[in-house]
Write an enzyme that holds these catalytic residues in place. Structure first.
Site, PDB file in Angstrom:
ATOM      1  N   ASN A  37      -7.539  -2.093   5.776  1.00 16.86           N
ATOM      2  CA  ASN A  37      -7.710  -1.322   7.240  1.00 16.86           C
ATOM      3  C   ASN A  37      -7.730  -2.482   8.402  1.00 16.86           C
ATOM      4  O   ASN A  37      -7.592  -2.030   9.430  1.00 16.86           O
ATOM      5  CB  ASN A  37      -8.518  -0.378   7.253  1.00 16.86           C
ATOM      6  CG  ASN A  37      -9.938  -0.830   6.954  1.00 16.86           C
ATOM      7  OD1 ASN A  37     -10.073  -1.237   5.618  1.00 16.86           O
ATOM      8  ND2 ASN A  37     -10.906  -0.991   7.558  1.00 16.86           N
ATOM      9  N   GLY A  73     -11.386  10.441   3.179  1.00 11.86           N
ATOM     10  CA  GLY A  73     -11.014   9.225   2.673  1.00 11.86           C
ATOM     11  C   GLY A  73     -12.766   8.949   1.926  1.00 11.86           C
ATOM     12  O   GLY A  73     -12.566   8.506   0.967  1.00 11.86           O
ATOM     13  N   THR A  74     -13.442   8.985   2.765  1.00 10.58           N
ATOM     14  CA  THR A  74     -14.899   8.348   2.184  1.00 10.58           C
ATOM     15  C   THR A  74     -15.187   9.206   0.935  1.00 10.58           C
ATOM     16  O   THR A  74     -15.790   8.619   0.135  1.00 10.58           O
ATOM     17  CB  THR A  74     -15.808   8.482   3.547  1.00 10.58           C
ATOM     18  OG1 THR A  74     -15.459   7.741   4.651  1.00 10.58           O
ATOM     19  CG2 THR A  74     -17.335   8.058   3.200  1.00 10.58           C
ATOM     20  N   THR A 112     -16.713  25.947  -0.617  1.00 11.43           N
ATOM     21  CA  THR A 112     -15.815  26.779  -0.150  1.00 11.43           C
ATOM     22  C   THR A 112     -14.819  25.893   0.461  1.00 11.43           C
ATOM     23  O   THR A 112     -15.148  24.839   1.317  1.00 11.43           O
ATOM     24  CB  THR A 112     -16.084  27.614   0.710  1.00 11.43           C
ATOM     25  OG1 THR A 112     -17.181  28.642   0.456  1.00 11.43           O
ATOM     26  CG2 THR A 112     -15.007  28.652   1.229  1.00 11.43           C
ATOM     27  N   GLN A 157      -5.067   3.886   4.248  1.00 14.70           N
ATOM     28  CA  GLN A 157      -4.076   3.166   5.241  1.00 14.70           C
ATOM     29  C   GLN A 157      -2.461   3.018   4.858  1.00 14.70           C
ATOM     30  O   GLN A 157      -1.651   3.019   5.762  1.00 14.70           O
ATOM     31  CB  GLN A 157      -4.602   1.781   5.792  1.00 14.70           C
ATOM     32  CG  GLN A 157      -6.288   1.713   6.335  1.00 14.70           C
ATOM     33  CD  GLN A 157      -5.878   2.396   7.858  1.00 14.70           C
ATOM     34  OE1 GLN A 157      -5.081   2.527   8.431  1.00 14.70           O
ATOM     35  NE2 GLN A 157      -7.110   2.809   8.294  1.00 14.70           N
ATOM     36  N   CYS A 212     -15.240   1.648  11.838  1.00 12.87           N
ATOM     37  CA  CYS A 212     -16.695   1.711  11.218  1.00 12.87           C
ATOM     38  C   CYS A 212     -17.467   0.643  11.685  1.00 12.87           C
ATOM     39  O   CYS A 212     -18.755   0.910  12.058  1.00 12.87           O
ATOM     40  CB  CYS A 212     -16.583   1.591   9.645  1.00 12.87           C
ATOM     41  SG  CYS A 212     -15.261   2.743   9.124  1.00 12.87           S
ATOM     42  N   SER A 252      -6.524  10.168   3.280  1.00 14.15           N
ATOM     43  CA  SER A 252      -7.244  10.836   4.404  1.00 14.15           C
ATOM     44  C   SER A 252      -6.289  11.442   5.308  1.00 14.15           C
ATOM     45  O   SER A 252      -5.275  10.740   5.544  1.00 14.15           O
ATOM     46  CB  SER A 252      -7.928   9.880   5.165  1.00 14.15           C
ATOM     47  OG  SER A 252      -8.587  10.200   6.209  1.00 14.15           O
TER      48      SER A 252
HETATM   49  N1  PLP Z   1     -10.667   3.946   3.418  1.00 16.38           N
HETATM   50  C1  PLP Z   1      -9.975   3.018   4.341  1.00 16.38           C
HETATM   51  C2  PLP Z   1      -9.249   2.060   3.824  1.00 16.38           C
HETATM   52  C3  PLP Z   1     -10.041   3.642   5.708  1.00 16.38           C
HETATM   53  O1  PLP Z   1      -9.436   2.766   6.772  1.00 16.38           O
HETATM   54  C4  PLP Z   1     -10.741   4.676   6.098  1.00 16.38           C
HETATM   55  C5  PLP Z   1     -11.128   5.201   7.447  1.00 16.38           C
HETATM   56  O2  PLP Z   1     -11.049   4.231   8.391  1.00 16.38           O
HETATM   57  C6  PLP Z   1     -11.584   5.190   4.943  1.00 16.38           C
HETATM   58  C7  PLP Z   1     -11.284   4.961   3.752  1.00 16.38           C
HETATM   59  C8  PLP Z   1     -12.225   6.342   5.287  1.00 16.38           C
HETATM   60  O3  PLP Z   1     -11.482   7.686   5.590  1.00 16.38           O
HETATM   61  P1  PLP Z   1     -12.255   8.931   6.453  1.00 16.38           P
HETATM   62  O4  PLP Z   1     -12.385   8.645   7.851  1.00 16.38           O
HETATM   63  O5  PLP Z   1     -11.395  10.072   6.173  1.00 16.38           O
HETATM   64  O6  PLP Z   1     -13.613   9.226   5.704  1.00 16.38           O
END
Ligand code: PLP
Length: 385
Positions: free
Chosen positions: A153, A69-70, A239, A181, A327, A201
């Protein structure tokens, strides 16, 4: 242990492990290789792309697999903003809400710090909602991209994404939503939402950590963040993580198919849990929107405690949850999300988030509510003595 931290991550589902296993073992080819093993991997990747596109209701070519997701959020915010400004230097603003995940917020701050963009922030109301009026007021001429998360989140508030995306479209501003989420719980067909880009994600859905997706409309140009061999139509070199893509596609397809059966049940369980906690724990406050919230998140503040102490006490009692987002875990600073909702810092520090997956049971939540009551009383007792 009762695991109430599914918003942090989820275990890999058995069906997902089974689907991905061949691509970690016998079918281990590189999708770019011109032999049968490579072709099998390329076919698996194409199948995963088509499956994700099927759930989102878009073209397979609009799906980019990422490392999570990041990365999807980074690629959306930076990729759209940088490519649009390269064509038109007056497009030098980005618009976000005050409660975005750091993956979006830090991407915007990077654009500001390194590339001179201006950030416009839409405030949220005390329930964490971005109102269409506030969004319209914050949308400035020169906005290269707007990014408003689908569901938060920490407090679970669900934004009126379709309405916000329609407002952005009136001004020709590409609209990205972080649906990390929301996926699995809320509808994610991109045409119904009217979004130009959307992040997912895998590990929130029962796929492994390190798999993600960015949907971006094919007409949208994206400046790549990762340069190399030109995989993913040049949008993301490297890859491909074939097993991860297959896993994410399987998990998303499963969650999407189960949604109609699970959402009503989990909402009822969540509301029962919220009621019990509010009834039994004096002074407990629910954070986020009372109705427009994810089925899977119940978040509270327990004034007179510290969230971290309640968390430790809950773990001793057999309940795993979180004091905010994964986080920010371990940080003493009050959650910026809660302070953006107008919650005073000393109350924000008492936050605890409970989040479930669809396997949650009434008995687990009953036991958890009893544990919450004991944990809060124990922490308050300790802080008085
Ligand atoms: N965006 C939201 C709303 C999230 O809750 C999270 C993860 O906690 C992320 C992005 C990041 O996703 P990833 O952990 O796959 O990098």
């Amino acid at each position: 242990m009762i695991f109430l931290d599914a918003a942090a991550t989820t275990p890999v589902r058995r069906e997902v492990l089974e689907a991905m296993w061949p691509y970690l073992s016998g079918e281990f080819g590189n999708p770019s290789s011109h032999h049968s093993l490579g072709e099998a991997a390329a076919n698996a990747l194409a199948g995963a792309r088509a499956a994700v596109a099927g759930v989102l209701g878009c073209r397979p070519g609009e799906i980019t697999f990422t490392s999570g997701g990041t990365e999807a959020d980074n690629l959306a915010v930076k990729g759209i903003a940088l490519s649009r400004r390269a064509k038109d230097p007056s497009l030098d603003r980005v618009l976000l809400s005050s409660i975005e995940h750091p993956a979006v917020e830090e991407s915007a701050l990077y654009l500001q710090r390194v590339h001179g963009f201006t950030i416009d922030v839409v405030p949220v109301d005390h329930t964490g909602l971005v109102t269409p009026e506030a969004f319209r007021a914050a949308l400035q001429p020169g906005t290269a991209v707007a990014s408003i998360m689908y569901a938060n989140n920490e407090v679970g508030t669900v934004q009126p994404v379709a309405e916000l995306a329609a407002i952005a479209a009136e001004s020709g501003v590409p609209f990205h939503t972080d649906a990390v989420q929301a996926a699995g719980w809320l509808p994610v067909r991109v045409q119904d939402l009217g979004v130009d880009a959307l992040s997912l994600s895998g590990h929130k859905l029962g796929a492994p950590k390190g798999s993600g997706v960015l949907f971006a409309k094919s007409r949208l140009r994206l400046e790549p963040l990762v340069h190399g061999g030109g995989q993913e139509r040049g949008r993301r070199s490297g890859t491909e993580n074939v097993a991860g893509a297959v896993a994410l596609a399987t998990a998303l397809t499963l969650a999407n198919g189960e949604q109609a059966d699970t959402v009503g049940r989990v909402v009822e369980l969540r509301d029962g849990f919220i009621r019990r906690v509010l009834d039994r724990v004096p002074g407990a406050m629910l954070t986020g929107h009372p109705e427009q919230r994810l089925p899977s998140i119940a978040s509270f503040c327990f004034p007179g405690t510290s969230g971290e102490s309640v968390l430790l006490e809950l773990e001793r009692l057999g309940v795993l949850c979180s004091s905010g987002s994964a986080c920010a875990a371990g940080s003493d600073a009050p959650s910026p999300v809660l302070t953006a909702l107008g919650i005073p810092a000393e109350v924000a520090q008492t936050a605890v988030r409970f989040s479930f997956n669809s396997a949650i049971t009434a008995a687990e939540l009953e036991e958890a509510a009893t544990a919450v009551e004991s944990a809060v009383l124990a922490v308050r007792g300790l802080s008085r003595s």
